[in-house]
Enzyme design. Sequence first.
Site: not given
Ligand code: NDP
Length: 385
Positions: A147, A285, A314, A333
Amino acid sequence: MAKIVCVLYDDPIDGQPKTYARDDLPALSQYPGGQTLPTPSAVDFTPGELLGSVSGELGLRKFLEERGHTLVVTSDKEGPDSVLDKELADAEIVISQPFWPAYLTPERIAKAPNLKLAVTAGIGSDHVDLQSAIEHGITVAEVTYCNSISVAEHVSMMILSLVRNYIPSYQQVIAGGWNIADCVARSYDLEGMHVGTVAAGRIGLAVLKRLKPFDVHLHYTDKHRLPADVEEEYGLTFHESPQDMVPFCDVVTINAPLHPETENLFDEKLLNTMKRGAYLVNTARGKIVDRDAIVRALESGQLAGYAGDVWYPQPAPADHPWRTMPHHGMTPHISGSSLSAQARYAAGTREILESWFDGTPIRDEYLIVQGGQLAGTGAHSYTAK
Ligand code: NDP
Protein backbone atom coordinates in the site's frame (compact mmCIF):
# COMPACT_ATOMS: atom_id res chain seq x y z
CA MET A 1 -2.91 -27.92 12.91
CA ALA A 2 -2.60 -24.24 13.71
CA LYS A 3 -4.94 -21.72 15.24
CA ILE A 4 -4.83 -18.39 13.41
CA VAL A 5 -6.29 -15.29 15.05
CA CYS A 6 -7.07 -12.52 12.61
CA VAL A 7 -7.92 -9.10 14.07
CA LEU A 8 -9.76 -6.91 11.57
CA TYR A 9 -11.73 -3.69 11.68
CA ASP A 10 -15.50 -3.73 12.12
CA ASP A 11 -17.84 -4.24 9.18
CA PRO A 12 -19.60 -1.18 7.73
CA ILE A 13 -22.45 -0.04 9.99
CA ASP A 14 -24.99 -1.33 7.44
CA GLY A 15 -23.12 -4.58 6.79
CA GLN A 16 -20.82 -5.66 3.98
CA PRO A 17 -21.50 -3.81 0.69
CA LYS A 18 -23.80 -5.63 -1.73
CA THR A 19 -22.53 -3.60 -4.66
CA TYR A 20 -19.42 -1.54 -5.27
CA ALA A 21 -18.79 1.88 -6.85
CA ARG A 22 -16.62 0.33 -9.55
CA ASP A 23 -16.68 -3.01 -11.34
CA ASP A 24 -12.98 -3.79 -11.34
CA LEU A 25 -9.49 -2.72 -10.33
CA PRO A 26 -6.81 -1.59 -12.77
CA ALA A 27 -4.37 -4.37 -13.60
CA LEU A 28 -0.86 -3.70 -12.31
CA SER A 29 2.09 -5.72 -13.56
CA GLN A 30 4.60 -4.96 -10.77
CA TYR A 31 5.47 -2.41 -8.11
CA PRO A 32 7.57 0.65 -9.07
CA GLY A 33 11.20 -0.47 -9.09
CA GLY A 34 10.32 -3.98 -10.19
CA GLN A 35 9.32 -5.84 -7.01
CA THR A 36 6.75 -8.47 -7.96
CA LEU A 37 3.18 -8.24 -6.72
CA PRO A 38 2.07 -10.93 -4.22
CA THR A 39 2.27 -14.44 -5.67
CA PRO A 40 0.00 -16.80 -3.70
CA SER A 41 -0.94 -20.02 -5.48
CA ALA A 42 -4.55 -18.77 -5.66
CA VAL A 43 -6.97 -16.38 -3.96
CA ASP A 44 -10.56 -17.02 -2.87
CA PHE A 45 -11.84 -13.46 -3.22
CA THR A 46 -12.74 -11.00 -5.94
CA PRO A 47 -10.27 -8.10 -6.03
CA GLY A 48 -12.17 -4.88 -5.30
CA GLU A 49 -14.32 -6.37 -2.53
CA LEU A 50 -14.07 -5.25 1.10
CA LEU A 51 -11.63 -7.72 2.65
CA GLY A 52 -10.18 -5.80 5.62
CA SER A 53 -13.31 -5.94 7.79
CA VAL A 54 -14.38 -8.86 9.97
CA SER A 55 -16.74 -10.39 7.39
CA GLY A 56 -14.13 -9.93 4.64
CA GLU A 57 -11.74 -12.21 6.60
CA LEU A 58 -8.94 -11.18 4.21
CA GLY A 59 -10.39 -13.89 1.99
CA LEU A 60 -8.53 -16.52 4.04
CA ARG A 61 -11.15 -18.86 5.54
CA LYS A 62 -11.55 -21.38 2.71
CA PHE A 63 -7.79 -21.70 2.20
CA LEU A 64 -7.05 -22.18 5.90
CA GLU A 65 -9.94 -24.52 6.69
CA GLU A 66 -9.22 -26.71 3.67
CA ARG A 67 -5.77 -27.26 5.18
CA GLY A 68 -7.34 -28.17 8.52
CA HIS A 69 -6.45 -25.00 10.41
CA THR A 70 -8.71 -23.00 12.71
CA LEU A 71 -9.38 -19.36 11.83
CA VAL A 72 -10.78 -16.97 14.43
CA VAL A 73 -11.67 -13.51 13.12
CA THR A 74 -12.52 -10.69 15.51
CA SER A 75 -12.39 -6.92 15.93
CA ASP A 76 -12.38 -7.28 19.72
CA LYS A 77 -8.80 -6.52 20.70
CA GLU A 78 -8.65 -4.24 23.76
CA GLY A 79 -8.34 -5.31 27.37
CA PRO A 80 -7.77 -8.61 29.16
CA ASP A 81 -11.29 -9.88 28.42
CA SER A 82 -11.02 -9.24 24.69
CA VAL A 83 -11.42 -12.08 22.21
CA LEU A 84 -7.82 -11.46 21.13
CA ASP A 85 -6.50 -11.94 24.65
CA LYS A 86 -8.48 -15.13 25.17
CA GLU A 87 -7.51 -16.64 21.82
CA LEU A 88 -3.83 -15.74 22.25
CA ALA A 89 -3.49 -18.51 24.83
CA ASP A 90 -3.15 -21.16 22.11
CA ALA A 91 -2.72 -19.16 18.87
CA GLU A 92 0.20 -19.97 16.56
CA ILE A 93 -0.35 -17.04 14.22
CA VAL A 94 -1.77 -13.55 14.73
CA ILE A 95 -2.69 -11.42 11.73
CA SER A 96 -3.70 -7.77 11.97
CA GLN A 97 -3.71 -4.59 9.94
CA PRO A 98 -2.01 -1.38 11.13
CA PHE A 99 -5.39 0.36 10.68
CA TRP A 100 -6.80 -1.76 13.53
CA PRO A 101 -3.66 -3.05 15.17
CA ALA A 102 -3.49 -6.05 17.49
CA TYR A 103 -0.95 -4.54 19.88
CA LEU A 104 1.36 -7.45 20.69
CA THR A 105 2.94 -6.05 23.84
CA PRO A 106 5.59 -7.89 25.88
CA GLU A 107 2.83 -8.86 28.36
CA ARG A 108 0.64 -10.34 25.64
CA ILE A 109 3.56 -12.14 24.00
CA ALA A 110 4.47 -13.65 27.39
CA LYS A 111 0.92 -15.03 27.62
CA ALA A 112 1.04 -16.57 24.12
CA PRO A 113 3.36 -19.57 24.45
CA ASN A 114 2.44 -21.02 21.04
CA LEU A 115 2.79 -17.78 19.10
CA LYS A 116 5.26 -18.27 16.26
CA LEU A 117 4.23 -15.84 13.52
CA ALA A 118 2.82 -12.29 13.53
CA VAL A 119 1.70 -11.12 10.11
CA THR A 120 1.00 -7.47 9.34
CA ALA A 121 -1.56 -7.33 6.56
CA GLY A 122 -0.13 -4.02 5.43
CA ILE A 123 3.12 -2.21 6.20
CA GLY A 124 4.49 -1.14 9.59
CA SER A 125 4.92 -3.73 12.34
CA ASP A 126 5.46 -1.30 15.21
CA HIS A 127 2.30 -2.64 16.90
CA VAL A 128 4.37 -5.76 17.60
CA ASP A 129 6.99 -5.31 20.32
CA LEU A 130 9.89 -6.31 18.11
CA GLN A 131 12.31 -6.81 20.99
CA SER A 132 9.92 -9.34 22.57
CA ALA A 133 9.42 -11.02 19.21
CA ILE A 134 13.20 -11.29 18.89
CA GLU A 135 13.51 -12.77 22.40
CA HIS A 136 10.67 -15.26 21.90
CA GLY A 137 11.76 -16.42 18.44
CA ILE A 138 8.57 -15.09 16.81
CA THR A 139 8.73 -14.38 13.09
CA VAL A 140 7.27 -11.00 12.09
CA ALA A 141 6.38 -10.40 8.46
CA GLU A 142 4.55 -7.68 6.56
CA VAL A 143 3.42 -7.22 2.96
CA THR A 144 6.08 -4.77 1.87
CA TYR A 145 4.99 -2.34 -0.88
CA CYS A 146 1.34 -3.46 -0.84
CA ASN A 147 0.00 0.00 0.00
CA SER A 148 2.98 2.34 -0.40
CA ILE A 149 1.50 4.02 -3.47
CA SER A 150 -1.94 4.16 -1.83
CA VAL A 151 -0.37 6.17 1.01
CA ALA A 152 1.66 8.36 -1.35
CA GLU A 153 -1.57 9.31 -3.12
CA HIS A 154 -3.20 10.11 0.23
CA VAL A 155 -0.23 12.29 1.26
CA SER A 156 -0.39 14.20 -2.01
CA MET A 157 -4.13 14.73 -1.53
CA MET A 158 -3.65 15.95 2.04
CA ILE A 159 -0.88 18.39 1.15
CA LEU A 160 -3.06 19.97 -1.53
CA SER A 161 -6.13 19.92 0.73
CA LEU A 162 -4.32 21.81 3.50
CA VAL A 163 -2.48 24.32 1.34
CA ARG A 164 -5.56 25.15 -0.77
CA ASN A 165 -7.93 25.10 2.24
CA TYR A 166 -10.14 22.48 0.58
CA ILE A 167 -11.96 21.04 3.60
CA PRO A 168 -13.33 24.33 5.02
CA SER A 169 -14.36 25.33 1.48
CA TYR A 170 -16.20 22.02 1.04
CA GLN A 171 -17.88 22.58 4.40
CA GLN A 172 -19.15 25.98 3.13
CA VAL A 173 -20.95 24.18 0.35
CA ILE A 174 -22.46 21.57 2.64
CA ALA A 175 -23.60 24.29 5.06
CA GLY A 176 -25.38 26.16 2.24
CA GLY A 177 -22.93 29.11 2.36
CA TRP A 178 -21.10 31.04 -0.36
CA ASN A 179 -18.59 33.22 1.50
CA ILE A 180 -15.66 33.09 -0.87
CA ALA A 181 -13.53 35.34 1.32
CA ASP A 182 -13.81 32.92 4.23
CA CYS A 183 -12.66 30.09 1.97
CA VAL A 184 -9.73 31.86 0.34
CA ALA A 185 -8.40 33.72 3.38
CA ARG A 186 -6.25 30.63 4.15
CA SER A 187 -5.81 29.34 0.59
CA TYR A 188 -2.42 29.30 -1.19
CA ASP A 189 -0.81 27.73 -4.25
CA LEU A 190 1.60 24.87 -3.68
CA GLU A 191 3.69 26.06 -6.63
CA GLY A 192 7.07 27.36 -5.54
CA MET A 193 6.86 25.99 -2.00
CA HIS A 194 9.62 23.92 -0.38
CA VAL A 195 8.37 20.42 0.40
CA GLY A 196 10.42 17.95 2.43
CA THR A 197 9.98 14.33 3.39
CA VAL A 198 11.37 12.67 6.50
CA ALA A 199 12.42 9.39 4.86
CA ALA A 200 12.54 8.71 1.16
CA GLY A 201 11.72 5.00 1.14
CA ARG A 202 8.93 3.53 -0.95
CA ILE A 203 6.30 6.03 0.21
CA GLY A 204 8.54 9.06 0.65
CA LEU A 205 10.10 8.76 -2.79
CA ALA A 206 6.70 8.13 -4.37
CA VAL A 207 5.43 11.36 -2.77
CA LEU A 208 8.42 13.29 -4.14
CA LYS A 209 7.79 11.87 -7.61
CA ARG A 210 4.12 12.81 -7.47
CA LEU A 211 4.79 16.36 -6.32
CA LYS A 212 7.52 17.20 -8.84
CA PRO A 213 5.04 18.30 -11.56
CA PHE A 214 3.71 20.95 -9.15
CA ASP A 215 6.96 22.92 -9.62
CA VAL A 216 7.93 22.82 -5.97
CA HIS A 217 11.41 22.60 -4.40
CA LEU A 218 11.88 19.07 -3.11
CA HIS A 219 13.89 18.13 0.00
CA TYR A 220 14.48 14.88 1.86
CA THR A 221 16.31 13.37 4.77
CA ASP A 222 16.90 9.64 5.23
CA LYS A 223 19.31 7.27 6.92
CA HIS A 224 20.71 6.42 3.51
CA ARG A 225 21.16 8.85 0.65
CA LEU A 226 19.37 8.15 -2.66
CA PRO A 227 21.46 7.49 -5.78
CA ALA A 228 22.82 10.66 -7.39
CA ASP A 229 20.85 10.12 -10.61
CA VAL A 230 17.57 9.98 -8.64
CA GLU A 231 18.46 13.17 -6.78
CA GLU A 232 19.23 14.82 -10.09
CA GLU A 233 16.13 13.58 -11.91
CA TYR A 234 13.77 14.94 -9.26
CA GLY A 235 15.88 17.94 -8.22
CA LEU A 236 16.17 16.75 -4.61
CA THR A 237 18.06 18.53 -1.85
CA PHE A 238 19.40 16.10 0.75
CA HIS A 239 19.68 17.05 4.44
CA GLU A 240 21.57 15.02 7.03
CA SER A 241 18.74 15.05 9.58
CA PRO A 242 15.12 16.18 10.09
CA GLN A 243 16.54 18.94 12.31
CA ASP A 244 18.59 20.22 9.37
CA MET A 245 15.72 19.98 6.89
CA VAL A 246 12.56 21.30 8.50
CA PRO A 247 13.59 24.99 8.86
CA PHE A 248 13.71 25.20 5.03
CA CYS A 249 10.30 23.69 4.39
CA ASP A 250 6.81 25.09 3.87
CA VAL A 251 5.44 21.54 3.88
CA VAL A 252 6.86 18.51 5.70
CA THR A 253 5.62 14.96 5.19
CA ILE A 254 6.65 12.14 7.53
CA ASN A 255 7.23 8.76 5.88
CA ALA A 256 9.56 6.94 8.28
CA PRO A 257 8.74 3.84 10.32
CA LEU A 258 8.08 4.21 14.04
CA HIS A 259 11.04 2.88 15.97
CA PRO A 260 13.12 4.20 18.88
CA GLU A 261 14.90 6.70 16.63
CA THR A 262 11.71 8.29 15.32
CA GLU A 263 9.38 8.08 18.34
CA ASN A 264 8.36 11.60 19.46
CA LEU A 265 10.68 13.09 16.82
CA PHE A 266 8.34 16.02 16.16
CA ASP A 267 8.28 17.46 19.66
CA GLU A 268 7.74 21.09 20.64
CA LYS A 269 11.41 21.87 20.08
CA LEU A 270 11.51 20.58 16.50
CA LEU A 271 8.11 22.09 15.66
CA ASN A 272 9.40 25.48 16.81
CA THR A 273 12.26 25.30 14.31
CA MET A 274 9.79 24.97 11.40
CA LYS A 275 8.78 28.03 9.40
CA ARG A 276 5.78 29.80 10.93
CA GLY A 277 2.76 28.65 8.99
CA ALA A 278 4.28 25.39 7.77
CA TYR A 279 2.08 22.38 7.06
CA LEU A 280 2.79 18.94 8.49
CA VAL A 281 1.38 15.73 7.02
CA ASN A 282 1.92 12.48 8.91
CA THR A 283 0.63 9.21 7.50
CA ALA A 284 3.51 7.24 9.06
CA ARG A 285 2.67 6.71 12.75
CA GLY A 286 0.97 8.88 15.39
CA LYS A 287 3.72 8.38 17.95
CA ILE A 288 6.32 10.04 15.70
CA VAL A 289 4.81 13.37 16.78
CA ASP A 290 4.01 14.79 20.21
CA ARG A 291 0.20 14.79 20.28
CA ASP A 292 -0.28 17.86 22.46
CA ALA A 293 2.56 19.86 20.91
CA ILE A 294 0.78 19.52 17.55
CA VAL A 295 -2.42 20.95 19.05
CA ARG A 296 -0.51 23.88 20.57
CA ALA A 297 1.34 24.58 17.30
CA LEU A 298 -1.97 24.76 15.41
CA GLU A 299 -3.53 26.99 18.04
CA SER A 300 -0.57 29.39 18.04
CA GLY A 301 -0.25 29.50 14.25
CA GLN A 302 3.22 27.92 14.28
CA LEU A 303 1.64 25.25 12.05
CA ALA A 304 -0.91 26.40 9.45
CA GLY A 305 -2.26 22.88 9.11
CA TYR A 306 -1.81 19.26 10.16
CA ALA A 307 -3.18 16.23 8.37
CA GLY A 308 -2.65 12.52 8.38
CA ASP A 309 -4.40 9.32 9.24
CA VAL A 310 -2.31 7.82 12.01
CA TRP A 311 -3.19 8.17 15.68
CA TYR A 312 -2.26 6.62 18.98
CA PRO A 313 -3.97 4.57 20.17
CA GLN A 314 -6.12 3.21 17.37
CA PRO A 315 -9.05 3.46 17.30
CA ALA A 316 -8.70 7.00 18.66
CA PRO A 317 -10.98 7.76 21.61
CA ALA A 318 -13.93 10.11 20.99
CA ASP A 319 -12.22 12.85 23.02
CA HIS A 320 -8.86 12.67 21.23
CA PRO A 321 -7.78 16.32 20.85
CA TRP A 322 -6.87 15.88 17.18
CA ARG A 323 -10.57 15.46 16.37
CA THR A 324 -11.28 19.05 17.38
CA MET A 325 -7.99 20.97 16.95
CA PRO A 326 -8.04 23.86 14.43
CA HIS A 327 -6.92 23.58 10.79
CA HIS A 328 -6.60 19.82 10.64
CA GLY A 329 -7.42 17.41 7.86
CA MET A 330 -7.34 14.12 9.74
CA THR A 331 -8.93 10.90 8.52
CA PRO A 332 -9.18 7.64 10.41
CA HIS A 333 -6.36 5.30 9.44
CA ILE A 334 -7.51 4.59 5.89
CA SER A 335 -4.81 5.62 3.44
CA GLY A 336 -3.32 2.15 3.09
CA SER A 337 -6.63 0.31 3.12
CA SER A 338 -8.21 1.31 -0.18
CA LEU A 339 -10.01 -1.57 -1.89
CA SER A 340 -7.06 -1.63 -4.30
CA ALA A 341 -4.58 -2.04 -1.45
CA GLN A 342 -6.72 -4.64 0.33
CA ALA A 343 -6.58 -6.94 -2.70
CA ARG A 344 -2.77 -6.76 -2.61
CA TYR A 345 -2.26 -7.25 1.10
CA ALA A 346 -4.85 -10.03 1.34
CA ALA A 347 -2.96 -11.83 -1.44
CA GLY A 348 0.37 -11.06 0.24
CA THR A 349 -0.87 -12.38 3.58
CA ARG A 350 -1.91 -15.59 1.88
CA GLU A 351 1.49 -15.81 0.19
CA ILE A 352 3.20 -15.50 3.60
CA LEU A 353 0.91 -18.16 5.12
CA GLU A 354 1.50 -20.54 2.21
CA SER A 355 5.27 -20.16 2.70
CA TRP A 356 4.88 -20.71 6.45
CA PHE A 357 2.81 -23.88 6.16
CA ASP A 358 4.78 -25.28 3.22
CA GLY A 359 8.09 -24.67 4.98
CA THR A 360 9.43 -22.54 2.13
CA PRO A 361 11.23 -19.24 2.80
CA ILE A 362 9.14 -16.12 3.28
CA ARG A 363 10.36 -13.49 0.83
CA ASP A 364 13.21 -11.48 2.29
CA GLU A 365 11.43 -8.20 1.53
CA TYR A 366 8.47 -9.30 3.71
CA LEU A 367 10.58 -10.18 6.76
CA ILE A 368 10.92 -7.89 9.79
CA VAL A 369 12.06 -10.38 12.46
CA GLN A 370 13.18 -13.98 12.00
CA GLY A 371 15.40 -16.35 13.92
CA GLY A 372 15.76 -14.08 16.93
CA GLN A 373 16.92 -10.98 15.03
CA LEU A 374 15.79 -8.21 12.71
CA ALA A 375 15.73 -9.64 9.20
CA GLY A 376 15.07 -8.61 5.59
CA THR A 377 13.28 -5.25 5.38
CA GLY A 378 13.27 -5.08 9.19
CA ALA A 379 17.08 -5.18 9.34
CA HIS A 380 17.23 -2.32 6.87
CA SER A 381 14.57 0.06 8.19
CA TYR A 382 14.06 -0.68 11.90
CA THR A 383 16.24 -0.51 15.00
CA ALA A 384 15.80 -2.83 17.98
CA LYS A 385 15.78 -1.42 21.52
P1 NDP B 1 10.23 1.83 3.51
O1 NDP B 1 10.86 0.80 4.35
O2 NDP B 1 10.26 1.70 2.04
O3 NDP B 1 10.83 3.26 3.84
C1 NDP B 1 11.11 3.68 5.12
C2 NDP B 1 12.25 4.66 5.00
O4 NDP B 1 12.44 5.27 6.28
C3 NDP B 1 13.57 4.01 4.63
O5 NDP B 1 14.11 4.73 3.53
C4 NDP B 1 14.40 4.17 5.89
O6 NDP B 1 15.74 4.42 5.64
C5 NDP B 1 13.82 5.45 6.44
N1 NDP B 1 14.12 5.68 7.84
C6 NDP B 1 14.09 4.83 8.86
N2 NDP B 1 14.43 5.44 10.00
C7 NDP B 1 14.68 6.73 9.68
C8 NDP B 1 15.09 7.86 10.42
N3 NDP B 1 15.33 7.76 11.73
N4 NDP B 1 15.26 9.03 9.78
C9 NDP B 1 15.06 9.11 8.45
N5 NDP B 1 14.67 8.06 7.69
C10 NDP B 1 14.49 6.89 8.31
O7 NDP B 1 8.72 1.93 4.03
P2 NDP B 1 7.45 2.60 3.36
O8 NDP B 1 7.87 3.85 2.67
O9 NDP B 1 6.68 1.60 2.58
O10 NDP B 1 6.60 2.93 4.66
C11 NDP B 1 7.08 3.86 5.62
C12 NDP B 1 6.18 3.85 6.84
O11 NDP B 1 4.91 4.37 6.49
C13 NDP B 1 5.87 2.47 7.41
O12 NDP B 1 6.89 2.02 8.28
C14 NDP B 1 4.58 2.70 8.13
O13 NDP B 1 4.84 3.16 9.45
C15 NDP B 1 3.93 3.84 7.36
N6 NDP B 1 2.80 3.34 6.56
C16 NDP B 1 1.57 3.90 6.77
C17 NDP B 1 0.47 3.42 6.11
C18 NDP B 1 -0.87 4.04 6.30
O14 NDP B 1 -1.87 3.42 5.96
N7 NDP B 1 -0.97 5.25 6.79
C19 NDP B 1 0.56 2.29 5.18
C20 NDP B 1 1.93 1.87 4.93
C21 NDP B 1 2.97 2.35 5.63
P3 NDP B 1 16.76 3.40 4.98
O15 NDP B 1 15.99 2.35 4.28
O16 NDP B 1 17.52 4.28 4.06
O17 NDP B 1 17.50 2.86 6.12
